[in-house]
Design a protein around this motif. Structure first.
Motif, short mmCIF file in Angstrom:
data_model
loop_
_atom_site.label_atom_id
_atom_site.label_comp_id
_atom_site.label_asym_id
_atom_site.label_seq_id
_atom_site.Cartn_x
_atom_site.Cartn_y
_atom_site.Cartn_z
N THR A 15 33.74 113.98 -32.40
CA THR A 15 33.94 115.47 -33.70
C THR A 15 34.91 115.49 -33.53
OG1 THR A 15 31.73 114.85 -33.78
CG2 THR A 15 33.14 116.14 -35.78
N ASN A 16 36.01 115.17 -34.54
CA ASN A 16 37.08 116.47 -33.82
C ASN A 16 37.77 116.06 -36.14
OD1 ASN A 16 39.59 117.35 -34.04
ND2 ASN A 16 40.57 116.45 -32.54
N PRO A 17 37.78 116.97 -36.72
CA PRO A 17 38.38 116.99 -38.09
C PRO A 17 39.41 117.26 -38.37
CG PRO A 17 37.24 119.42 -37.02
CD PRO A 17 37.26 118.40 -36.36
N ASN A 18 40.25 117.19 -36.97
CA ASN A 18 41.67 117.43 -36.77
C ASN A 18 42.58 116.39 -37.05
OD1 ASN A 18 44.66 118.55 -37.31
ND2 ASN A 18 43.78 120.78 -36.57
N LEU A 61 38.03 102.24 -32.49
CA LEU A 61 36.67 102.02 -30.98
C LEU A 61 35.47 101.73 -31.18
CD1 LEU A 61 36.64 102.36 -27.90
CD2 LEU A 61 36.02 104.67 -28.40
N LYS A 62 35.29 100.55 -30.94
CA LYS A 62 33.25 100.66 -31.67
C LYS A 62 32.48 100.49 -30.76
CE LYS A 62 33.56 95.86 -32.22
NZ LYS A 62 33.75 94.53 -31.91
N ASP A 63 31.36 100.62 -30.70
CA ASP A 63 30.31 101.11 -30.42
C ASP A 63 30.73 102.85 -30.18
OD1 ASP A 63 28.95 98.67 -31.32
OD2 ASP A 63 30.27 97.80 -29.63
N VAL A 64 30.06 103.56 -30.30
CA VAL A 64 30.89 104.68 -30.17
C VAL A 64 30.05 105.84 -30.91
CG1 VAL A 64 32.66 104.54 -29.12
CG2 VAL A 64 33.00 105.45 -30.98
N GLU A 65 29.24 104.88 -31.77
CA GLU A 65 28.00 106.29 -32.81
C GLU A 65 29.03 106.95 -34.41
OE1 GLU A 65 25.43 105.39 -32.07
OE2 GLU A 65 25.28 104.35 -30.71
N MET A 66 30.31 106.83 -33.89
CA MET A 66 30.81 107.31 -35.07
C MET A 66 32.45 106.94 -35.09
SD MET A 66 32.23 111.43 -34.07
CE MET A 66 30.54 111.78 -33.59
N PRO A 67 32.94 107.17 -36.22
CA PRO A 67 34.70 106.42 -36.82
C PRO A 67 35.14 107.26 -36.05
CG PRO A 67 33.41 107.11 -38.24
CD PRO A 67 32.69 107.61 -37.95
N VAL A 68 35.89 106.73 -34.91
CA VAL A 68 37.22 107.06 -34.04
C VAL A 68 38.50 105.48 -33.84
CG1 VAL A 68 37.72 106.91 -31.71
CG2 VAL A 68 35.22 107.93 -32.30
N TRP A 69 39.32 106.00 -34.81
CA TRP A 69 40.18 104.69 -34.76
C TRP A 69 41.57 105.99 -34.76
CZ3 TRP A 69 42.63 106.30 -39.44
CH2 TRP A 69 42.03 106.76 -40.83
N ARG A 70 42.83 104.64 -34.69
CA ARG A 70 43.83 105.45 -35.36
C ARG A 70 45.03 104.58 -35.99
NH1 ARG A 70 41.31 108.97 -33.11
NH2 ARG A 70 41.62 109.46 -30.63
N ARG A 71 45.78 104.44 -36.79
CA ARG A 71 46.59 103.83 -37.81
C ARG A 71 47.75 103.77 -36.92
NH1 ARG A 71 44.72 105.02 -42.66
NH2 ARG A 71 43.95 102.71 -42.71
N LEU A 72 48.42 102.23 -36.11
CA LEU A 72 49.57 102.92 -35.62
C LEU A 72 50.58 101.59 -36.33
CD1 LEU A 72 48.02 101.73 -32.37
CD2 LEU A 72 48.90 104.10 -33.31
#
Length: 202
Positions: A171-174, A9-20
């Motif tokens: 932020t979600n470390p889990n 997910l781009k342009d959200v100020e932090m890494p947000v991604w999924r490996r599918l």
């Protein structure tokens, strides 16, 4: 053949991604539902896939989305504009949409590093970069689609303003728990029916 994607997910100020991991014969419409489940979208809004690289070659102006004539809310000026553009794209020098239910992932993701931009909600403009990491043989012990890894929460529906104003912390470390929740959704019978359809509020 199983396709492994990293979806960011781009342009959200932090890494947000999924490996599918997804079957290559999956349609783009089906992939749209897989992505909604992976990023907690509800289905209120329109979407498109903008093909950027296929078979190692750069593409420009090839889009996959709802088939032309898909109902939209008549009272929404933005959606009326989009309907006009989709119905008469030649007037705006825009290409026609290829129908998501007819195009398969294997038609366009030909080799590693092929890339697509998936946009959900043209107001909040949530852009996701979809990057083909590799192709795999199916694992008989696995069910697909499958989320193998995840990083941080996705914003909730319509939250662009909250995100821009700093009121939303993703932020979600889990990451393991995020992936488990996504996979639990995929294993639920009729899981796609949990998402809203634009036809539901016509």
């Amino acid at each position: 053949m199983i396709y492994q994607f990293k979806v960011t997910l781009k342009d959200v100020e932090m890494p947000v991604w999924r490996r599918l991991q997804v079957e290559g014969e999956t349609s783009f419409l089906e992939f749209h539902y897989i992505l909604m489940a992976a990023f907690d979208w509800m289905g209120y809004s329109l979407y498109e896939f903008d093909l950027r690289k296929s078979g190692g070659k750069r593409l420009n102006g090839t889009r996959i989305g709802p088939e032309e004539g898909t109902p939209m809310i008549e009272s929404d000026p933005l959606l009326l504009m989009l309907r006009q553009r989709l119905s008469n794209p030649e007037d705006y020098d825009l290409p026609r949409y290829l129908a998501g239910e007819k195009e398969k992932l294997s038609d366009w993701f030909k080799q590693d590093k092929d890339r697509v931009i998936y946009t959900y909600d043209f107001r909040d403009d949530w852009e996701h970069e979809i990057f083909l990491e590799k192709k795999l043989d199916p694992d008989p012990e696995s069910q697909y689609p499958l989320c193998t890894k995840a990083k941080n929460d996705a914003p909730f529906e319509g939250a662009r303003r909250d995100l821009m104003s700093g009121q939303l912390d993703l932020t979600n470390p889990n990451g393991k728990e995020i992936a488990e929740d996504i996979n639990e959704t995929y294993r639920f019978d009729g899981w796609k029916d949990e998402f809203l359809s634009r036809n539901d509020f016509m």
